[in-house]
Design a protein around this motif. Structure first.
Motif, PDB file in Angstrom:
ATOM      1  N   GLN A  90      38.324  -2.758 -67.545  1.00 44.24           N
ATOM      2  CA  GLN A  90      37.190  -3.657 -67.800  1.00 44.24           C
ATOM      3  C   GLN A  90      37.243  -4.907 -66.928  1.00 44.24           C
ATOM      4  OE1 GLN A  90      39.108  -2.548 -70.602  1.00 44.24           O
ATOM      5  NE2 GLN A  90      37.735  -0.814 -70.789  1.00 44.24           N
ATOM      6  N   ARG A 115      32.413  -9.874 -70.641  1.00 46.14           N
ATOM      7  CA  ARG A 115      32.664  -9.913 -72.083  1.00 46.14           C
ATOM      8  C   ARG A 115      34.122  -9.584 -72.419  1.00 46.14           C
ATOM      9  NH1 ARG A 115      29.977 -11.643 -76.714  1.00 46.14           N
ATOM     10  NH2 ARG A 115      31.580 -11.294 -78.258  1.00 46.14           N
ATOM     11  N   ALA A 116      34.778  -8.747 -71.613  1.00 45.06           N
ATOM     12  CA  ALA A 116      36.181  -8.398 -71.857  1.00 45.06           C
ATOM     13  C   ALA A 116      37.074  -9.639 -71.772  1.00 45.06           C
ATOM     14  CB  ALA A 116      36.639  -7.341 -70.860  1.00 45.06           C
ATOM     15  N   ILE A 144      36.079 -12.809 -72.369  1.00 42.46           N
ATOM     16  CA  ILE A 144      35.761 -13.648 -73.527  1.00 42.46           C
ATOM     17  C   ILE A 144      36.472 -13.128 -74.772  1.00 42.46           C
ATOM     18  CG2 ILE A 144      33.874 -14.414 -75.045  1.00 42.46           C
ATOM     19  CD1 ILE A 144      33.996 -15.733 -72.171  1.00 42.46           C
ATOM     20  N   ASP A 145      36.377 -11.819 -75.016  1.00 45.82           N
ATOM     21  CA  ASP A 145      37.008 -11.231 -76.194  1.00 45.82           C
ATOM     22  C   ASP A 145      38.527 -11.368 -76.155  1.00 45.82           C
ATOM     23  OD1 ASP A 145      34.500 -10.561 -77.159  1.00 45.82           O
ATOM     24  OD2 ASP A 145      34.616  -8.474 -76.484  1.00 45.82           O
ATOM     25  N   ALA A 146      39.130 -11.171 -74.996  1.00 46.57           N
ATOM     26  CA  ALA A 146      40.586 -11.295 -74.876  1.00 46.57           C
ATOM     27  C   ALA A 146      41.037 -12.742 -75.091  1.00 46.57           C
ATOM     28  CB  ALA A 146      41.041 -10.798 -73.508  1.00 46.57           C
ATOM     29  N   ALA A 189      39.443 -15.031 -76.853  1.00 48.11           N
ATOM     30  CA  ALA A 189      39.251 -15.324 -78.280  1.00 48.11           C
ATOM     31  C   ALA A 189      40.372 -14.701 -79.105  1.00 48.11           C
ATOM     32  CB  ALA A 189      37.892 -14.819 -78.744  1.00 48.11           C
ATOM     33  N   ALA A 190      40.832 -13.523 -78.714  1.00 52.14           N
ATOM     34  CA  ALA A 190      41.887 -12.829 -79.462  1.00 52.14           C
ATOM     35  C   ALA A 190      43.210 -13.602 -79.455  1.00 52.14           C
ATOM     36  CB  ALA A 190      42.093 -11.424 -78.902  1.00 52.14           C
ATOM     37  N   LYS A 250      35.432 -19.355 -79.098  1.00 52.08           N
ATOM     38  CA  LYS A 250      34.264 -18.832 -78.375  1.00 52.08           C
ATOM     39  C   LYS A 250      33.182 -19.895 -78.212  1.00 52.08           C
ATOM     40  CE  LYS A 250      34.383 -13.896 -79.321  1.00 52.08           C
ATOM     41  NZ  LYS A 250      33.672 -12.772 -79.938  1.00 52.08           N
ATOM     42  N   ILE A 303      27.073 -16.324 -75.557  1.00 54.05           N
ATOM     43  CA  ILE A 303      28.280 -15.712 -76.119  1.00 54.05           C
ATOM     44  C   ILE A 303      28.131 -15.729 -77.634  1.00 54.05           C
ATOM     45  CG2 ILE A 303      30.772 -15.936 -76.393  1.00 54.05           C
ATOM     46  CD1 ILE A 303      30.804 -17.350 -73.661  1.00 54.05           C
TER      47      ILE A 303
END
Length: 176
Positions: free
Chosen positions: A95, A100-101, A103-105, A107-108, A113, A175
């Motif tokens: 990815q 978006r990958a 952003i999600d990583a 945030a994890a 966000k 987002i």
């Protein structure tokens, strides 16, 4: 008197204008962002000068995402290592050109966000973007990442935040 032939105009090759324009836009954006920095940007991974060792003299492993931590009460500099490790992790995945990958990583691992911005991973005509930028506002500073075919590698830096409370100039995507 001998007459010289008129100089030939270079032929336009179909498809050259868009990459050239993308290169100009990327160069302009880099120039704009670098003009906002009063000091040299921090490289994403410093070049080691020697193998780090412990007090016992044994080698210690290089930092990885599992060995660097998110520091909620820390500074942007405190969190650059986890930001960089996370970005590098996504860059090494399938990815790697999907905004978006990242952003999600991020945030994890603990980044908020609501403090993030992301540029589109597609152009206005639907082609893949030459580069993607994303950021996390941290106080008056910004952790900024840039990836994509035009960069050739993941790049992370700390830049001053913009006066309007954002980090990136130009259009960004929502987002959720």
């Amino acid at each position: 008197m001998t007459q010289r032939p008129a100089p030939r105009r270079p032929r336009r090759v179909r498809g050259v204008v868009v990459p050239f324009t993308a290169a100009i836009v990327t160069a302009a954006l880099i120039t704009i962002l670098s003009g906002c920095v009063s000091t040299a940007p921090t490289p994403s991974t410093p070049a080691p000068t020697a193998e780090p060792t412990t007090a016992a003299g044994t080698a210690t492993p290089a930092p990885t995402q599992s060995t660097v931590l998110f520091v909620p009460g820390g500074t942007a500099a405190d969190n650059l290592p986890i930001f960089t490790a996370t970005v590098d992790s996504v860059w090494g995945s399938p990815q790697n050109v999907t905004g978006r990958a990242y952003i999600d990583a991020l945030a994890a691992v603990g980044f908020d966000k609501a403090a993030m911005q992301l540029t589109s991973d597609t152009t206005t005509v639907g082609n893949p973007a030459e580069s993607i930028q994303f950021s996390v506002r941290w106080g008056d500073q910004c952790l900024v990442g840039q990836v994509g075919p035009a960069t050739g590698k993941a790049v992370t830096v700390i830049l001053p935040g913009l006066a309007d409370g954002t980090c990136l100039i130009g259009a960004t995507v929502p987002i959720d």
